[in-house]
Scaffold this active site. Structure first.
Site, PDB file in Angstrom:
ATOM      1  N   ASN A  51       8.096 -82.938 -24.280  1.00  0.00           N
ATOM      2  CA  ASN A  51       8.768 -82.315 -23.139  1.00  0.00           C
ATOM      3  C   ASN A  51       9.079 -83.349 -22.064  1.00  0.00           C
ATOM      4  OD1 ASN A  51       5.921 -82.215 -22.840  1.00  0.00           O
ATOM      5  ND2 ASN A  51       6.021 -80.547 -21.360  1.00  0.00           N
ATOM      6  N   GLU A  53      10.188 -83.290 -18.268  1.00  0.00           N
ATOM      7  CA  GLU A  53      10.372 -82.480 -17.058  1.00  0.00           C
ATOM      8  C   GLU A  53      11.181 -83.238 -16.018  1.00  0.00           C
ATOM      9  OE1 GLU A  53       6.461 -81.071 -15.885  1.00  0.00           O
ATOM     10  OE2 GLU A  53       6.400 -79.697 -17.613  1.00  0.00           O
ATOM     11  N   GLU A  64      10.699 -79.305 -28.411  1.00  0.00           N
ATOM     12  CA  GLU A  64      11.465 -78.937 -29.609  1.00  0.00           C
ATOM     13  C   GLU A  64      12.951 -79.234 -29.412  1.00  0.00           C
ATOM     14  OE1 GLU A  64       9.317 -77.178 -27.788  1.00  0.00           O
ATOM     15  OE2 GLU A  64       8.660 -75.385 -28.841  1.00  0.00           O
ATOM     16  N   CYS A 107      13.926 -72.452 -27.167  1.00  0.00           N
ATOM     17  CA  CYS A 107      13.744 -73.390 -28.290  1.00  0.00           C
ATOM     18  C   CYS A 107      13.934 -72.703 -29.635  1.00  0.00           C
ATOM     19  CB  CYS A 107      12.383 -74.059 -28.219  1.00  0.00           C
ATOM     20  SG  CYS A 107      12.326 -75.305 -26.920  1.00  0.00           S
TER      21      CYS A 107
HETATM   22  N1  THU Z   1       7.371 -76.387 -23.244  1.00  0.00           N
HETATM   23  C1  THU Z   1       7.835 -76.989 -24.372  1.00  0.00           C
HETATM   24  O1  THU Z   1       8.038 -78.219 -24.407  1.00  0.00           O
HETATM   25  N2  THU Z   1       8.062 -76.228 -25.468  1.00  0.00           N
HETATM   26  C2  THU Z   1       7.858 -74.888 -25.522  1.00  0.00           C
HETATM   27  O2  THU Z   1       8.190 -74.262 -26.513  1.00  0.00           O
HETATM   28  C3  THU Z   1       7.172 -74.210 -24.420  1.00  0.00           C
HETATM   29  C4  THU Z   1       7.112 -74.966 -23.143  1.00  0.00           C
HETATM   30  C5  THU Z   1       7.160 -77.200 -22.046  1.00  0.00           C
HETATM   31  C6  THU Z   1       8.142 -76.937 -20.932  1.00  0.00           C
HETATM   32  C7  THU Z   1       7.373 -77.435 -19.722  1.00  0.00           C
HETATM   33  O3  THU Z   1       7.582 -78.829 -19.611  1.00  0.00           O
HETATM   34  C8  THU Z   1       5.923 -77.170 -20.092  1.00  0.00           C
HETATM   35  O4  THU Z   1       5.883 -76.947 -21.489  1.00  0.00           O
HETATM   36  C9  THU Z   1       5.319 -75.964 -19.386  1.00  0.00           C
HETATM   37  O5  THU Z   1       6.132 -74.850 -19.534  1.00  0.00           O
END
Ligand code: THU
Length: 154
Positions: A51, A53, A64, A107
């Site tokens: 992820n 951010e 994903e 996702c």
């Molecule tokens: N997140 C993902 O990377 N994939 C998911 O399927 C669920 C959430 C991340 C987004 C954000 O950076 C963090 O998890 C908290 O929501």
């Protein structure tokens, strides 16, 4: 490797290990929830994502989505057969905990693009940052009656 649409136990373990490695590269200073994804291609290659951010929170990208975009940009969107997703709240900067992480709704739709273009139902493995438990899903179960490329004639 693909064997009648299945993923061997060894593949599962190594895919989850790759997702765990990827999660260490998460840029998640706001949620402090690190996620890693590892996409398995039909020749055994693995493409990972974490992820990513943003200070403008809504611009953040999930692991994903990053992994599928990487596979697509390498010309491999049609070759995706499975994805492993792991994650957890950071403890001392590293994801921790054994609760499985399941793909968010957005996702699931992104994964469905690979499934639709590749014309196969994806295997989705969900695990925690730690522990041996694996949840095994099919994308069609996580996102039933999906809208996809076929609806637009592809
Ligand atoms: N997140 C993902 O990377 N994939 C998911 O399927 C669920 C959430 C991340 C987004 C954000 O950076 C963090 O998890 C908290 O929501």
């Amino acid at each position: 490797m693909e064997r009648g649409g299945a993923v061997t136990e060894i593949d599962e373990r190594s895919l989850i290990a790759a997702a765990r490695d990827a999660a260490l590269k998460a840029h998640a200073p706001y949620s402090r929830f690190s996620v890693g994804a590892a996409v398995l291609l039909n020749d055994g290659a693995v493409v990972t994502g974490a992820n990513f951010e943003n200070a403008s929170y809504g611009l953040s990208l999930c692991a994903e989505t990053v992994a599928i975009a990487k596979a697509s940009s390498e010309g491999r969107l049609a070759d995706v057969i499975a994805v492993a997703v792991i994650g957890g709240m950071q403890v001392d900067g590293r994801p921790a905990g054994s609760d499985p992480v399941r793909p968010c709704g957005r996702c699931r739709q992104v994964l469905n693009e690979a499934a639709g273009i590749g014309r196969r139902d994806l295997i989705v493995l969900c695990a925690g940052a730690q522990g041996d438990a694996i949840e095994r899903h099919r994308l069609s179960e996580l996102l039933p009656n999906a809208f996809g490329p076929a609806d637009l004639g592809l």
